[in-house]
Design an enzyme around this catalytic site. Sequence first.
Site, short mmCIF file in Angstrom:
data_model
loop_
_atom_site.label_atom_id
_atom_site.label_comp_id
_atom_site.label_asym_id
_atom_site.label_seq_id
_atom_site.Cartn_x
_atom_site.Cartn_y
_atom_site.Cartn_z
N SER A 3 0.97 -1.17 -0.02
CA SER A 3 -0.14 -0.11 0.01
C SER A 3 0.88 1.29 0.14
CB SER A 3 -0.79 -0.01 1.21
OG SER A 3 -1.71 1.45 1.41
N TYR B 238 -1.29 -1.14 10.46
CA TYR B 238 -1.49 -1.35 8.87
C TYR B 238 -0.38 -0.84 8.29
CZ TYR B 238 -3.55 -1.55 4.49
OH TYR B 238 -3.94 -1.47 3.16
#
Length: 267
Positions: free
Chosen positions: A141, A154
């Site tokens: 990401s 995350y």
Amino acid sequence: MSDHQRFAVVTGASSGIGVAYAERLAARGYHLILVARRRERLEETARNIRAKTNVTVEIVTADLGDSNDLSRVATLIEGREDIDLLVNNAGLGALGLTAQVSAAALDNLIKINVQALTRLTHAALPGFLRRDRGTIINIASIIALMPTPTGAGYSGSKAYVLNFTRSLQMELANTKVKVQAVLPGPVRTEFFEASGLKQAPFPDELFMTPEELVDTALTALDQDELICLPALQDLSAWTAYEAARGELIRALTQSGRPAARYAKRVG
């Protein structure tokens, strides 16, 4: 296309990016092994793909946060000689301020985003190296490059995915095994809803569809672009980032002595 039967394993294949990878890889002639927790969703995806293509679609119901299920999927990958591609797509967000996110949610995030991705990659590599062919696609990401106060776990997990992938690229440089990291921005999936957010913290115009993302990432793979930043229009921004990172590493490896600013002051 090679004449042997090629299978692709896709994790997180019951929705969003995973379904898009399954559909696009089937269109490219790959037979599929689809892995996810939700069997009904897997069966629906398999039916849709079988209706449009002639590929074989196998489904494996597994929770990759469960050690027994993870071992079962890893053993399957280790025992197959016909797997040519692994897409490590399964992932969790556990978004929110760290003190307010449950310990169980953070544990599960690490199990799936880090441990499962690592274990399945480790399971695939011996066969890929033995056959001197194969591809691993790791979904990271853009948050791997941007720490955030509402997604510490995350962000950290995706930074792991990026560095793990880059290190593997160095290990495998003299082989025909490829490892790609894909760093999406926001994608129109169930991700934010599953993370407990009522509204995504990004404007609508920043979102790609899963299909746009996967088409972009596979085009990048075809072009040997093994770090794929799908929304980056000017690649010179990445080049400058890499140059700055290299300069920092050079500065960090000039001496093993403490920096002068840390010297004790007298008086």
